[in-house]
Design a protein around this motif. Structure first.
Motif, PDB file in Angstrom:
ATOM      1  N   THR A  87      -4.632   1.156   8.102  1.00 24.71           N
ATOM      2  CA  THR A  87      -5.425   2.374   7.933  1.00 24.71           C
ATOM      3  C   THR A  87      -5.154   3.051   6.596  1.00 24.71           C
ATOM      4  O   THR A  87      -5.912   3.914   6.180  1.00 24.71           O
ATOM      5  N   THR A  88      -4.037   2.686   5.921  1.00 21.35           N
ATOM      6  CA  THR A  88      -3.719   3.282   4.623  1.00 21.35           C
ATOM      7  C   THR A  88      -3.505   2.185   3.596  1.00 21.35           C
ATOM      8  O   THR A  88      -2.693   1.278   3.797  1.00 21.35           O
ATOM      9  N   TRP A  89      -4.265   2.270   2.519  1.00 19.14           N
ATOM     10  CA  TRP A  89      -4.269   1.250   1.468  1.00 19.14           C
ATOM     11  C   TRP A  89      -3.785   1.872   0.178  1.00 19.14           C
ATOM     12  O   TRP A  89      -4.381   2.834  -0.315  1.00 19.14           O
ATOM     13  N   LEU A  90      -2.719   1.307  -0.389  1.00 13.96           N
ATOM     14  CA  LEU A  90      -2.316   1.736  -1.719  1.00 13.96           C
ATOM     15  C   LEU A  90      -2.872   0.706  -2.698  1.00 13.96           C
ATOM     16  O   LEU A  90      -2.454  -0.456  -2.693  1.00 13.96           O
ATOM     17  N   ASP A  91      -3.825   1.128  -3.498  1.00 16.45           N
ATOM     18  CA  ASP A  91      -4.360   0.240  -4.521  1.00 16.45           C
ATOM     19  C   ASP A  91      -3.360   0.204  -5.683  1.00 16.45           C
ATOM     20  O   ASP A  91      -3.019   1.236  -6.258  1.00 16.45           O
ATOM     21  N   ALA A  92      -2.907  -1.009  -6.012  1.00 14.87           N
ATOM     22  CA  ALA A  92      -1.797  -1.154  -6.959  1.00 14.87           C
ATOM     23  C   ALA A  92      -2.313  -1.381  -8.377  1.00 14.87           C
ATOM     24  O   ALA A  92      -2.228  -2.470  -8.935  1.00 14.87           O
ATOM     25  N   GLY A  93      -2.891  -0.318  -8.941  1.00 12.84           N
ATOM     26  CA  GLY A  93      -3.222  -0.349 -10.364  1.00 12.84           C
ATOM     27  C   GLY A  93      -4.475  -1.107 -10.738  1.00 12.84           C
ATOM     28  O   GLY A  93      -4.615  -1.550 -11.875  1.00 12.84           O
ATOM     29  N   THR A  94      -5.427  -1.234  -9.800  1.00 10.85           N
ATOM     30  CA  THR A  94      -6.682  -1.887 -10.176  1.00 10.85           C
ATOM     31  C   THR A  94      -7.444  -1.023 -11.179  1.00 10.85           C
ATOM     32  O   THR A  94      -8.117  -1.542 -12.064  1.00 10.85           O
ATOM     33  N   ALA A  95      -7.325   0.295 -11.028  1.00  7.21           N
ATOM     34  CA  ALA A  95      -8.009   1.203 -11.958  1.00  7.21           C
ATOM     35  C   ALA A  95      -7.035   1.752 -12.995  1.00  7.21           C
ATOM     36  O   ALA A  95      -5.890   2.088 -12.685  1.00  7.21           O
ATOM     37  N   GLY A  96      -7.494   1.838 -14.220  1.00  4.18           N
ATOM     38  CA  GLY A  96      -6.780   2.542 -15.281  1.00  4.18           C
ATOM     39  C   GLY A  96      -7.525   3.825 -15.610  1.00  4.18           C
ATOM     40  O   GLY A  96      -8.494   4.203 -14.933  1.00  4.18           O
ATOM     41  N   GLY A  97      -7.115   4.480 -16.665  1.00  6.20           N
ATOM     42  CA  GLY A  97      -7.689   5.780 -17.010  1.00  6.20           C
ATOM     43  C   GLY A  97      -9.202   5.763 -17.158  1.00  6.20           C
ATOM     44  O   GLY A  97      -9.890   6.674 -16.699  1.00  6.20           O
ATOM     45  N   TYR A  98      -9.742   4.720 -17.799  1.00  2.23           N
ATOM     46  CA  TYR A  98     -11.197   4.692 -18.024  1.00  2.23           C
ATOM     47  C   TYR A  98     -11.977   4.489 -16.730  1.00  2.23           C
ATOM     48  O   TYR A  98     -13.121   4.935 -16.612  1.00  2.23           O
TER      49      TYR A  98
END
Ligand code: ZN
Length: 392
Positions: A87-98
């Motif tokens: 139920t809780t997903w930590l996305d590990a850096g797929t997105a950066g600032g842009y």
């Protein structure tokens, strides 16, 4: 009405809160209202019979990639959540600032599952398979700080992938920048390891207590064990001081040899996570219940395994209020069958182990409501498994 939903008669396994044993779980208004040997049968909206099943907090997967449609690795969280109990997903850096504003609007705010993020120190994040740190201009700490400060409700740490391809030609410099950023924003840093250079001892000069080392069971050259199976000295020191060791199975990062050596030496990883992405969900990783089952069959007890996918990941990112069945907590709950039979599991080298039990998700409840099964996106055209992992 006393309860909107009662999950009745299951074996509760929530070692993080000390709730263990046959109990009913009562939910009201989207939160856990009571956990008790026997809750009343009157004044109840709905009942879920969990007799013979295992009832845990909704799982917390500390290493995932769920930015679908804008990145190489991303999958959609909700379809997988509904059939795996996560139920809780930590996305590990797929997105950066842009790319973080799009991730926030299109995934975090649009998903039924709870989604948090580690911000990639590279502003381009993981739009491509690798090389995100090779141009240091992308490690724009001013931009990253702005993004963190505007999104502190959902950004829980900083991510840097440090291996031969991600850093080609720039060595440890991006990791030093990630260290500086993590200190400036006062959040934990997750560092991915695999194939060097940089070497593991160099990487460890930048790790601090509370940081997370992911891919701790890697079988590549930056493995954390000496050839004789002892923890390398600098790994032992950092771990004793509070570094968190996370599995992050993925397509390249779970070796049975390493996991078995760790467990034989009494060193179970702190956290068991999937590194779920376009490739790894095709197997041999598949999903979090399968990954947890591998550790169960290596001899870990069920509560030890469940704690490593609930309370411990929640604590690692400073959210101990989540992934718990304590009354007052959000009603995120998972129901599993612990099936006995003969199964085969494989590591990323396709080394096989025969298994006697497996966890199979039977229900996933998010904020008090069962998640409906839903169709999964077809795989991206580039999502081809490495040759040796293709099952014919
Ligand atoms: Zn990853």
């Amino acid at each position: 009405m006393d309860f909107d939903l009662v999950i009745r008669g299951g074996e509760v396994v929530d070692p993080g809160s000390g709730l263990l044993g046959r109990m009913d779980v009562g939910i009201r208004g989207g939160v856990i209202a009571a956990v008790d040997r026997s809750l009343p049968t009157e004044g109840i909206g709905a009942t879920l019979d969990a007799t013979g099943k295992v009832v845990t907090p909704g799982l917390f997967d500390l290493h995932t990639h769920v930015y679908w449609g804008a990145t190489y690795w991303g999958i959609e969280p909700d379809p997988l959540a509904a059939r795996t109990g996560v139920t809780t997903w930590l996305d590990a850096g797929t997105a950066g600032g842009y790319s973080f504003p799009g991730f926030r609007r299109n995934v975090i705010e649009a998903s039924e599952a709870r989604v948090f993020a580690l911000l990639n120190v590279s502003a381009i994040g993981l739009i491509a398979p690798t090389y995100e740190l090779t141009n240091l201009d992308y490690c724009d700490l001013g931009l990253a700080r702005q993004i963190v400060d505007a999104n502190r409700d959902v950004i829980l740490g900083i991510k840097a992938r440090i291996d031969a391809n991600t850093t080609r030609g720039v060595g440890l410099e991006p990791l030093r920048l990630a260290r500086k950023l993590a200190d400036q924003v006062d959040l934990p840093m997750m560092v991915h390891i695999g194939k060097g250079p940089p070497s593991l001892d160099g990487i460890f000069t930048q790790l601090r207590a509370g940081d997370i080392l992911t891919h701790c069971c890697t079988g590549h050259d930056n493995r954390i064990l000496e050839p004789d199976g002892r923890l390398r000295d600098f790994v032992r020191r950092a771990w004793d001081e509070g570094l968190v060791l996370d599995v992050g199975h993925g397509t390249g990062s779970f070796s049975y040899e390493v996991a078995e050596q760790m467990l034989a030496a009494g060193m179970a990883p702190d956290i068991i996570s999937t590194d779920a992405h376009q490739l790894s969900i095709q197997g041999p990783m598949f999903d979090l219940p399968t990954t947890l089952s591998k550790f169960l069959n290596l001899g870990m007890a069920l509560p030890e395994v469940i704690e490593r996918a609930t309370a411990r990941p929640a604590r690692a990112v400073r959210r101990p209020d989540l992934a718990t069945l304590r009354p007052g907590a959000p009603a995120d709950v998972a129901v599993f069958a612990l099936e006995e039979g003969t199964y085969t599991f494989r590591d990323v080298f396709m080394t096989a182990r025969t298994a006697k039990v497996r966890l199979v998700n039977r229900a996933t409840i998010r904020a008090g409501k069962p998640m409906a099964q839903r169709p999964e996106q077809s795989l991206a055209p580039w999502a081809e498994l490495p040759e040796h992992q293709r099952v014919k």
